[in-house]
Design a protein around this motif. Structure first.
Motif, PDB file in Angstrom:
ATOM      1  N   UNK A   1      36.637  42.025  48.846  1.00 23.54           N
ATOM      2  CA  UNK A   1      35.534  41.843  48.362  1.00 23.54           C
ATOM      3  C   UNK A   1      34.030  41.384  48.538  1.00 23.54           C
TER       4      UNK A   1
ATOM      5  N   UNK B   1      23.332  33.254  48.066  1.00 23.42           N
ATOM      6  CA  UNK B   1      24.272  33.455  47.119  1.00 23.42           C
ATOM      7  C   UNK B   1      25.569  32.639  47.980  1.00 23.42           C
TER       8      UNK B   1
ATOM      9  N   UNK C   1      35.660  23.075  33.208  1.00 24.32           N
ATOM     10  CA  UNK C   1      35.248  23.950  34.054  1.00 24.32           C
ATOM     11  C   UNK C   1      34.362  25.014  34.124  1.00 24.32           C
TER      12      UNK C   1
ATOM     13  N   UNK D   1      40.818  29.572  38.667  1.00 25.17           N
ATOM     14  CA  UNK D   1      41.837  29.040  38.177  1.00 25.17           C
ATOM     15  C   UNK D   1      41.716  29.730  36.499  1.00 25.17           C
ATOM     16  N   UNK D   2      40.891  30.731  36.344  1.00 29.62           N
ATOM     17  CA  UNK D   2      40.809  31.231  34.996  1.00 29.62           C
ATOM     18  C   UNK D   2      41.956  31.844  35.404  1.00 29.62           C
ATOM     19  N   UNK D   3      42.501  32.652  35.981  1.00 29.17           N
ATOM     20  CA  UNK D   3      43.788  33.362  36.213  1.00 29.17           C
ATOM     21  C   UNK D   3      44.956  32.043  35.865  1.00 29.17           C
TER      22      UNK D   3
ATOM     23  N   UNK E   1      44.330  39.542  42.859  1.00 30.83           N
ATOM     24  CA  UNK E   1      42.569  39.965  43.412  1.00 30.83           C
ATOM     25  C   UNK E   1      42.287  40.981  43.890  1.00 30.83           C
TER      26      UNK E   1
ATOM     27  N   UNK F   1      31.946  44.416  48.877  1.00 28.80           N
ATOM     28  CA  UNK F   1      30.799  44.753  47.354  1.00 28.80           C
ATOM     29  C   UNK F   1      29.970  43.459  47.505  1.00 28.80           C
ATOM     30  N   UNK F   2      30.314  42.272  47.560  1.00 31.08           N
ATOM     31  CA  UNK F   2      29.248  41.351  47.847  1.00 31.08           C
ATOM     32  C   UNK F   2      27.546  41.392  48.608  1.00 31.08           C
TER      33      UNK F   2
ATOM     34  N   UNK G   1      27.345  40.523  39.413  1.00 28.02           N
ATOM     35  CA  UNK G   1      26.161  40.187  40.091  1.00 28.02           C
ATOM     36  C   UNK G   1      25.086  40.905  40.778  1.00 28.02           C
TER      37      UNK G   1
ATOM     38  N   UNK H   1      26.726  29.852  44.507  1.00 28.48           N
ATOM     39  CA  UNK H   1      27.125  30.677  43.401  1.00 28.48           C
ATOM     40  C   UNK H   1      27.971  31.199  43.971  1.00 28.48           C
ATOM     41  N   UNK H   2      28.084  32.029  44.625  1.00 30.35           N
ATOM     42  CA  UNK H   2      29.288  33.168  44.218  1.00 30.35           C
ATOM     43  C   UNK H   2      30.812  32.222  44.364  1.00 30.35           C
TER      44      UNK H   2
ATOM     45  N   UNK I   1      24.887  29.290  33.432  1.00 33.31           N
ATOM     46  CA  UNK I   1      25.600  28.295  33.928  1.00 33.31           C
ATOM     47  C   UNK I   1      26.181  27.331  33.006  1.00 33.31           C
TER      48      UNK I   1
ATOM     49  N   UNK J   1      36.203  36.312  34.013  1.00 31.92           N
ATOM     50  CA  UNK J   1      38.301  36.202  33.089  1.00 31.92           C
ATOM     51  C   UNK J   1      38.279  36.830  32.244  1.00 31.92           C
TER      52      UNK J   1
ATOM     53  N   UNK K   1      31.300  29.104  43.669  1.00 32.25           N
ATOM     54  CA  UNK K   1      31.933  27.957  42.617  1.00 32.25           C
ATOM     55  C   UNK K   1      32.408  29.572  41.217  1.00 32.25           C
ATOM     56  N   UNK K   2      31.315  30.590  41.367  1.00 27.84           N
ATOM     57  CA  UNK K   2      32.124  31.771  40.286  1.00 27.84           C
ATOM     58  C   UNK K   2      33.582  32.270  40.935  1.00 27.84           C
TER      59      UNK K   2
ATOM     60  N   UNK L   1      32.010  41.197  41.867  1.00 30.34           N
ATOM     61  CA  UNK L   1      30.722  41.574  42.219  1.00 30.34           C
ATOM     62  C   UNK L   1      29.858  42.633  41.636  1.00 30.34           C
TER      63      UNK L   1
ATOM     64  N   UNK M   1      36.380  29.474  40.107  1.00 26.20           N
ATOM     65  CA  UNK M   1      36.496  29.305  38.429  1.00 26.20           C
ATOM     66  C   UNK M   1      37.134  30.771  37.846  1.00 26.20           C
ATOM     67  N   UNK M   2      37.020  31.586  38.508  1.00 30.67           N
ATOM     68  CA  UNK M   2      37.513  33.312  38.263  1.00 30.67           C
ATOM     69  C   UNK M   2      39.161  32.556  38.820  1.00 30.67           C
TER      70      UNK M   2
END
Lengths: 114, 339
Positions: B57, B19, A76, B32-34, B51, B60-61, A58, B22-23, A70, A35, B25-26, A55, B29-30
């Protein structure tokens, strides 16, 4: 007229897509998380869609251009990305390629204006 | 927040296990940042909509190859699929039809039994077609994934991406090009032989027409003993099928193709020699009948049989060797042309 607009849009997307990697690499000399990178690019008038960026980060990590970590010290947990040694090298090379390319293109487009 | 969970789930659902976590979690968090502090459902909705489409998405992953057969091979796949399907279904239909001629449904038989036989025949043909389609598809999937060391690009004989002008195929010269007609004929012969041995081994033998017009077959092969060889035969035929498709696509010999081809023919040669020498594989009644037919003693027929065995073994060795040398010369010729 609509179809011309659509065509321009899709061509613009393609043009921008080509520069995306360079743009992202340029901002990662210091660690950033998803972000924060979005905001940073927005401030610099080069907004990128979140759904494209995450993506992409990554993928670049998988190609070993970025390294990640991390950070769990804050409330958070956040995944930070940064250029790897190989990433720095690739970025430098890509940057100079881009400069040559844009100069050439600028010169060619100038010709037309005369 | 359930909406966030559902969004993250939609993105990561199809991703590989390693993956996924990890994806998730990330991404969480992204997201929640928004959001502002003390966010409402409306805030979450706005953030998720910003988003964008989660399935896009997810795509893309996705690191995996998302097609079975790519555009470079697709047209050849369809072509070969039609070809092999045509051949297999014709062969199966022909064997079934032949069966009817030899043992026709008895006259005055219940018409419903005739209908039953017809349905069974159609089912057999359809089943053969399905099998063929399955195997051709699997072979192409394997080629697409590079299991045969040939790339997905048009220059299928080139093993890496670096190509130079010398890799361009020479204009067709009959001596080095693998004849497609030959390949197809060999495929028909192999499939026909296997189909007979697999479905109706008793048809191999000789036919004596009785007074009532019905044929009596004196089968050569002992069906029970043959069962022992069936798995080997099927594996070798599958390898042959792979080679047919491979040859059909590449069109010119290369070292890897030659190696596999030669290995397969040596294996086939060995299997044939073992089978010819296995006395338990042949029915005694066949030889007794032959002896009667030619008015000879059984012992002289069996002696002749030994002779024939030897001739067959020697021919197998010579043909296999000759084939290996011949294809090797062609492989070398292709190489020389390029350098």
């Amino acid at each position: 007229m609509d179809s011309t607009e659509e065509l321009i849009n899709s061509l613009m997307v393609e043009l921008k897509r080509g520069t995306l990697v360079l743009l992202v690499l340029s901002q990662l000399h210091q660690p950033e998380y998803g972000y924060s990178l979005i905001q940073k690019l927005e401030e610099k008038n080069a907004p990128i869609e979140a759904g494209t960026l995450y993506p992409l980060l990554r993928r670049l990590e998988k190609q070993q251009l970025l390294k990640s970590e991390w950070d769990t010290t804050e409330s958070r947990p956040r995944k930070f990305y940064m250029l790897s040694e190989q990433g720095k090298e690739v970025y430098a090379k890509l940057k100079s390629e881009w400069q040559t390319l844009s100069q050439q293109l600028a010169a060619i487009l100038m010709e037309e204006n005369v | 927040m359930e909406l966030i969970d559902r969004y993250v789930y939609a993105v990561t659902e199809q991703l590989p296990e390693d993956m996924k976590e990890d994806v998730s979690k990330e991404l969480r968090s992204n997201i929640e940042d928004m959001l502002p502090e003390d966010y409402t459902v409306e805030d979450v909705k706005a953030a998720l909509e910003q988003l964008g489409n989660p399935w896009k998405i997810a795509e893309e992953y996705q690191p995996k190859q998302r097609y079975l057969i790519g555009p470079a091979l697709y047209s050849q796949y369809i072509k070969l699929l039609k070809l092999v399907l045509g051949i297999v279904m014709t062969i199966v239909a022909a064997i079934t039809a032949f069966d009817w001629v030899i043992t026709p449904p008895s006259e005055g038989a219940d018409p419903s039994s005739f209908a039953e036989m017809l349905v069974e025949a159609i089912a057999t043909v359809a089943n053969g077609g399905l099998q063929a389609a399955l195997w051709v598809t699997l072979i192409f999937v394997a080629i697409e994934r590079g299991w045969f060391g040939i790339t997905r690009t048009k220059g299928l004989a080139i093993t890496d991406d670096s190509w130079s002008v010398k890799d361009l195929p020479s204009l067709p010269v009959q001596s080095t090009k693998i004849s497609r007609t030959g390949t197809v004929i060999a495929m028909i012969a192999a499939l026909l032989g296997t189909a007979i041995i697999y479905f109706r081994p008793e048809l191999i033998g000789f036919y004596v027409r009785g007074d009532n017009g019905v044929y009596t077959i004196y089968s050569l092969l002992e069906a029970k003993r043959l069962q022992l060889y069936i798995p080997f035969i099927l594996v070798l035929v599958l390898i042959q099928m792979i080679l047919f498709v491979w040859k059909y696509i590449v069109q010119y010999w290369n070292t890897r193709l030659w190696t596999v081809y030669t290995l397969a023919s040596v294996l086939i040669g060995i299997l044939l020699i073992v089978m010819v020498n296995d006395t338990a594989l042949f029915q005694e009644s066949f030889f007794i009948e032959v002896a009667q037919l030619f008015d000879a003693s059984l012992s002289s027929v069996l002696k002749q049989r030994e002779m024939i065995e030897r001739v067959i073994v020697v021919s197998i060795v010579i043909i296999t060797l000759w084939d290996a040398v011949d294809s090797y010369m062609k492989t070398r010729k292709v190489k020389q042309k390029k350098s």
